[in-house]
Design an enzyme around this catalytic site. Structure first.
Site, PDB file in Angstrom:
ATOM      1  N   ARG A  38     -16.941 -27.108 -18.983  1.00  0.00           N
ATOM      2  CA  ARG A  38     -15.686 -27.594 -18.755  1.00  0.00           C
ATOM      3  C   ARG A  38     -15.267 -27.805 -17.787  1.00  0.00           C
ATOM      4  NH1 ARG A  38     -11.044 -24.386 -21.906  1.00  0.00           N
ATOM      5  NH2 ARG A  38     -13.114 -22.644 -22.464  1.00  0.00           N
ATOM      6  N   LEU A  72     -17.533 -31.407 -18.893  1.00  0.00           N
ATOM      7  CA  LEU A  72     -17.458 -32.547 -20.095  1.00  0.00           C
ATOM      8  C   LEU A  72     -16.219 -31.935 -21.074  1.00  0.00           C
ATOM      9  CD1 LEU A  72     -18.470 -34.418 -21.086  1.00  0.00           C
ATOM     10  CD2 LEU A  72     -19.828 -34.019 -22.737  1.00  0.00           C
ATOM     11  N   ASN A  96     -23.009 -20.752 -28.826  1.00  0.00           N
ATOM     12  CA  ASN A  96     -21.966 -19.820 -28.798  1.00  0.00           C
ATOM     13  C   ASN A  96     -21.462 -19.710 -28.747  1.00  0.00           C
ATOM     14  OD1 ASN A  96     -23.010 -19.025 -26.260  1.00  0.00           O
ATOM     15  ND2 ASN A  96     -22.979 -17.450 -26.222  1.00  0.00           N
ATOM     16  N   LYS A 137     -15.115 -11.609 -32.173  1.00  0.00           N
ATOM     17  CA  LYS A 137     -16.024 -12.127 -31.105  1.00  0.00           C
ATOM     18  C   LYS A 137     -16.804 -10.811 -30.606  1.00  0.00           C
ATOM     19  CE  LYS A 137     -12.829 -15.563 -29.372  1.00  0.00           C
ATOM     20  NZ  LYS A 137     -11.839 -16.664 -28.101  1.00  0.00           N
ATOM     21  N   TYR A 139     -19.046  -8.937 -27.661  1.00  0.00           N
ATOM     22  CA  TYR A 139     -20.259  -8.634 -26.285  1.00  0.00           C
ATOM     23  C   TYR A 139     -21.679  -7.518 -26.524  1.00  0.00           C
ATOM     24  CZ  TYR A 139     -16.274 -11.284 -23.791  1.00  0.00           C
ATOM     25  OH  TYR A 139     -16.590 -13.049 -23.144  1.00  0.00           O
ATOM     26  N   GLU A 140     -22.217  -7.985 -25.981  1.00  0.00           N
ATOM     27  CA  GLU A 140     -22.981  -6.497 -25.759  1.00  0.00           C
ATOM     28  C   GLU A 140     -23.004  -5.500 -26.357  1.00  0.00           C
ATOM     29  OE1 GLU A 140     -26.632  -7.577 -24.373  1.00  0.00           O
ATOM     30  OE2 GLU A 140     -26.935  -5.301 -25.649  1.00  0.00           O
ATOM     31  N   ASP A 169     -27.136  -9.290 -25.844  1.00  0.00           N
ATOM     32  CA  ASP A 169     -27.310 -10.912 -26.053  1.00  0.00           C
ATOM     33  C   ASP A 169     -28.871 -11.176 -25.757  1.00  0.00           C
ATOM     34  OD1 ASP A 169     -25.270 -11.010 -25.162  1.00  0.00           O
ATOM     35  OD2 ASP A 169     -24.369 -10.174 -23.399  1.00  0.00           O
ATOM     36  N   GLY A 249     -45.708   8.810 -34.313  1.00  0.00           N
ATOM     37  CA  GLY A 249     -46.023  10.060 -34.544  1.00  0.00           C
ATOM     38  C   GLY A 249     -46.562  10.497 -33.084  1.00  0.00           C
TER      39      GLY A 249
HETATM   40  N1  CAO Z   1     -13.837 -28.923 -23.275  1.00  0.00           N
HETATM   41  C1  CAO Z   1     -13.067 -28.104 -23.969  1.00  0.00           C
HETATM   42  N2  CAO Z   1     -12.919 -26.634 -24.435  1.00  0.00           N
HETATM   43  C2  CAO Z   1     -13.895 -25.938 -24.123  1.00  0.00           C
HETATM   44  C3  CAO Z   1     -15.050 -26.299 -23.519  1.00  0.00           C
HETATM   45  C4  CAO Z   1     -15.405 -27.739 -22.903  1.00  0.00           C
HETATM   46  N3  CAO Z   1     -16.379 -28.163 -22.445  1.00  0.00           N
HETATM   47  N4  CAO Z   1     -15.986 -24.873 -23.593  1.00  0.00           N
HETATM   48  C5  CAO Z   1     -15.473 -24.019 -24.500  1.00  0.00           C
HETATM   49  N5  CAO Z   1     -14.198 -24.723 -25.084  1.00  0.00           N
HETATM   50  C6  CAO Z   1     -12.964 -24.010 -25.966  1.00  0.00           C
HETATM   51  C7  CAO Z   1     -13.743 -23.981 -26.990  1.00  0.00           C
HETATM   52  O1  CAO Z   1     -13.996 -24.812 -27.580  1.00  0.00           O
HETATM   53  C8  CAO Z   1     -12.829 -22.015 -27.028  1.00  0.00           C
HETATM   54  O2  CAO Z   1     -11.239 -23.565 -27.535  1.00  0.00           O
HETATM   55  P1  CAO Z   1     -10.336 -22.653 -29.350  1.00  0.00           P
HETATM   56  O3  CAO Z   1     -10.691 -21.311 -29.429  1.00  0.00           O
HETATM   57  O4  CAO Z   1      -9.026 -23.327 -28.812  1.00  0.00           O
HETATM   58  O5  CAO Z   1     -11.079 -23.116 -30.494  1.00  0.00           O
HETATM   59  C9  CAO Z   1     -12.300 -22.511 -26.121  1.00  0.00           C
HETATM   60  O6  CAO Z   1     -13.064 -22.646 -25.001  1.00  0.00           O
HETATM   61  C10 CAO Z   1     -13.135 -20.709 -26.162  1.00  0.00           C
HETATM   62  O7  CAO Z   1     -14.172 -20.588 -26.692  1.00  0.00           O
HETATM   63  P2  CAO Z   1     -14.890 -18.728 -27.285  1.00  0.00           P
HETATM   64  O8  CAO Z   1     -14.158 -18.351 -27.998  1.00  0.00           O
HETATM   65  O9  CAO Z   1     -16.415 -18.813 -27.115  1.00  0.00           O
HETATM   66  O10 CAO Z   1     -14.542 -18.089 -26.176  1.00  0.00           O
HETATM   67  P3  CAO Z   1     -14.103 -16.626 -25.191  1.00  0.00           P
HETATM   68  O11 CAO Z   1     -14.363 -16.455 -23.693  1.00  0.00           O
HETATM   69  O12 CAO Z   1     -12.889 -16.071 -26.102  1.00  0.00           O
HETATM   70  O13 CAO Z   1     -15.249 -15.271 -25.989  1.00  0.00           O
HETATM   71  C11 CAO Z   1     -17.797 -14.780 -26.232  1.00  0.00           C
HETATM   72  C12 CAO Z   1     -16.245 -15.218 -25.361  1.00  0.00           C
HETATM   73  C13 CAO Z   1     -18.244 -14.710 -25.398  1.00  0.00           C
HETATM   74  C14 CAO Z   1     -16.928 -13.250 -26.928  1.00  0.00           C
HETATM   75  C15 CAO Z   1     -16.959 -15.753 -27.516  1.00  0.00           C
HETATM   76  O14 CAO Z   1     -17.696 -17.041 -27.380  1.00  0.00           O
HETATM   77  C16 CAO Z   1     -17.998 -15.121 -28.619  1.00  0.00           C
HETATM   78  O15 CAO Z   1     -17.681 -14.428 -29.572  1.00  0.00           O
HETATM   79  N6  CAO Z   1     -19.163 -15.757 -28.896  1.00  0.00           N
HETATM   80  C17 CAO Z   1     -20.394 -15.559 -30.170  1.00  0.00           C
HETATM   81  C18 CAO Z   1     -20.993 -14.290 -29.796  1.00  0.00           C
HETATM   82  C19 CAO Z   1     -21.654 -14.346 -28.409  1.00  0.00           C
HETATM   83  O16 CAO Z   1     -22.721 -14.817 -28.636  1.00  0.00           O
HETATM   84  N7  CAO Z   1     -21.577 -12.974 -27.073  1.00  0.00           N
HETATM   85  C20 CAO Z   1     -22.041 -12.781 -26.651  1.00  0.00           C
HETATM   86  C21 CAO Z   1     -22.259 -13.036 -25.173  1.00  0.00           C
HETATM   87  S1  CAO Z   1     -23.020 -12.892 -24.038  1.00  0.00           S
HETATM   88  O17 CAO Z   1     -22.087 -11.086 -23.499  1.00  0.00           O
END
Ligand code: CAO
Length: 416
Positions: A38, A72, A96, A137, A139-140, A169, A249
């Site tokens: 982003r 982007l 992810n 959603k 995390y680790e 992760d 074992g």
């Molecule tokens: N341009 C525009 N929008 C972007 C973008 C970009 N380049 N990159 C990301 N976004 C947007 C997404 O489209 C999303 O938008 P909407 O919610 O409006 O659809 C928004 O950013 C948030 O993305 P997200 O839900 O992935 O991010 P988050 O910070 O809220 O959550 C995480 C983070 C890791 C909890 C979540 O991505 C997740 O559960 N991922 C899958 C499991 C995973 O991989 N977890 C491990 C991470 S490592 O600990």
């Protein structure tokens, strides 16, 4: 020396750790990995846990080496157009995001297939598709709890405990890398792309296989002979936390060495491998145990296992962990010093093998990272610095056929 994955182009639409660990591995092996971030902020780990103001954090640079970075905004029409062009030209897209985010952005599987039927779309989610928690959603540590690692780690009289290893992760990222390579192999045969999905829960559980083994043994016979609870303690109907017991074992335990009072890592892991019993008795000065019916067999030893470990610990009392291992290795006894991160960072063998590498970063200078744990006889794996945010934006847009004027207008509009 050419790299095995040269010619494979990967859109790295990942963030934090699980996805980036996967794409970094593929980049090391020669793939052209384009990290899509982003504009303005980029991957959140660029600024998380910073140790140098305004410089990319170690968290980011240790998971994004050997990649290129393009910024982007994929929610703008121009940003979408660039991503579509990238999809047409790439072999793999890894993401992810949270559940449904890619669809909401307009990049459904159907749309991706229309753009490029040979595309491999690789995703990490917390839970697998159709799972009753698929909307969460993750995390680790959430994954470690959901995958059975936390309920089976730690001490029986303490709470569930997470591991310091990134089982949720990076481990999931490694599973995804295997999936991607498998899908590429399949595509070599039939020319078709496919979706590859890995969940963090499943990846943790895959490493907790032996605990599911134990649950079934417990269900059948009511006890687990290799756990510290046996034979004197109680078992409930769930696999207990076993402290530092060996999982197979061979009984084992973490034992104190000289200096443990002040050094938190002055310990070794000691394993009592059945057929090494005689050498163990010789090593620790207890030759009389070799032919004593109370100690001769694994079964006979189990009721005395705590006393045996206490005897070994007493023997270790005047030896450092290194001195102890140097003695025990002569007796072919499986053991290791408990190593701190400081000791690992300075370990000459790890530097020599390329497992710990020193890398140059444009903002930070030299830093240490973990290199490839996989070694090849016919390919060197060189780790290079991670890209700055958007460092390759113009270069990649030019490769996609945009001219300077268009690139400037996209910058102005905030699309890149
Ligand atoms: N341009 C525009 N929008 C972007 C973008 C970009 N380049 N990159 C990301 N976004 C947007 C997404 O489209 C999303 O938008 P909407 O919610 O409006 O659809 C928004 O950013 C948030 O993305 P997200 O839900 O992935 O991010 P988050 O910070 O809220 O959550 C995480 C983070 C890791 C909890 C979540 O991505 C997740 O559960 N991922 C899958 C499991 C995973 O991989 N977890 C491990 C991470 S490592 O600990």
């Amino acid at each position: 020396m050419s790299k095995a994955l040269e010619g494979i182009k990967i859109i790295d639409f990942t963030h934090v750790q699980a996805g980036p660990a996967c794409t970094q591995l593929l980049a090391w092996f020669g793939a052209d990995v384009i990290k899509v971030e982003r504009p303005g902020s980029g991957d959140v780990t660029r600024s998380q846990l910073r140790d140098i103001p305004d410089a990319d954090a170690l968290y980011f640079i240790m998971l994004n080496s050997n990649k290129r970075s393009i910024t982007l905004n994929t929610k703008t029409p121009e940003g979408k157009e660039v991503l579509e062009k990238l999809i047409r030209e790439s072999d793999v897209m890894v993401e992810n995001f949270g559940p449904g985010a890619l669809d909401r952005m307009g990049f459904t599987w159907e749309h991706i297939m229309e753009l490029n039927p040979k595309m491999i779309l690789a995703s990490v989610k917390g839970f697998s598709e159709g799972h009753h928690y698929e909307d969460l959603k993750v995390y680790e540590n959430v994954a470690q709890c959901a995958g059975g690692a936390a309920s089976t780690s730690g001490w029986w009289d303490g709470p569930p405990t997470v591991s310091g290893a990134a089982l949720g992760d990076s481990n999931t990222g490694m599973h995804l890398a295997i999936g991607i390579l498998t899908a590429l192999r399949a595509r070599d045969k039939d020319g078709k792309g496919q979706k590859v999905a890995v969940s963090m829960q499943d990846s943790v559980l895959n490493l907790c296989r032996v605990k599911l083994r134990d649950q079934q043994r417990l269900d059948r016979i009511g006890y687990l002979e290799e756990y510290p609870q046996y034979p004197h303690g109680e078992f409930s109907d769930v696999v207990p936390r076993g402290g530092n017991a060996g999982g197979g074992g061979q009984p084992g335990w973490v034992l104190k060495c000289k200096g443990w009072e002040t050094d938190p890592n002055a310990y070794i892991y000691f394993t009592i491998q059945g057929h090494a019993w005689a050498p163990i008795c010789d090593a620790i000065g207890k030759p009389e145990w070799k032919n004593d019916p109370d100690y001769m067999t694994a079964e006979a030893r189990q009721p005395h296992i705590k006393e045996i470990f206490a005897t070994i610990e007493a023997w270790l009392g005047d030896k450092t962990k290194y001195e102890a291992v140097n003695i025990l290795r002569k007796f072919d006894i499986p053991c290791s010093p408990v190593l701190s991160m400081k000791e690992i960072a300075a370990d000459a063998s790890l530097r020599e093998s390329g497992t710990i590498v020193e890398v140059e970063h444009k903002q930070r200078g030299k830093y240490l990272t973990v290199g490839s744990p996989i070694k090849f006889s016919d390919m060197d794996v060189e780790v290079t610095g991670s890209p700055l945010l958007g460092e390759h934006t113009d270069e990649i847009l030019t490769e996609l056929g945009y001219d300077n004027e268009k690139i400037a207008s996209m910058h102005k509009a905030g699309a890149v």
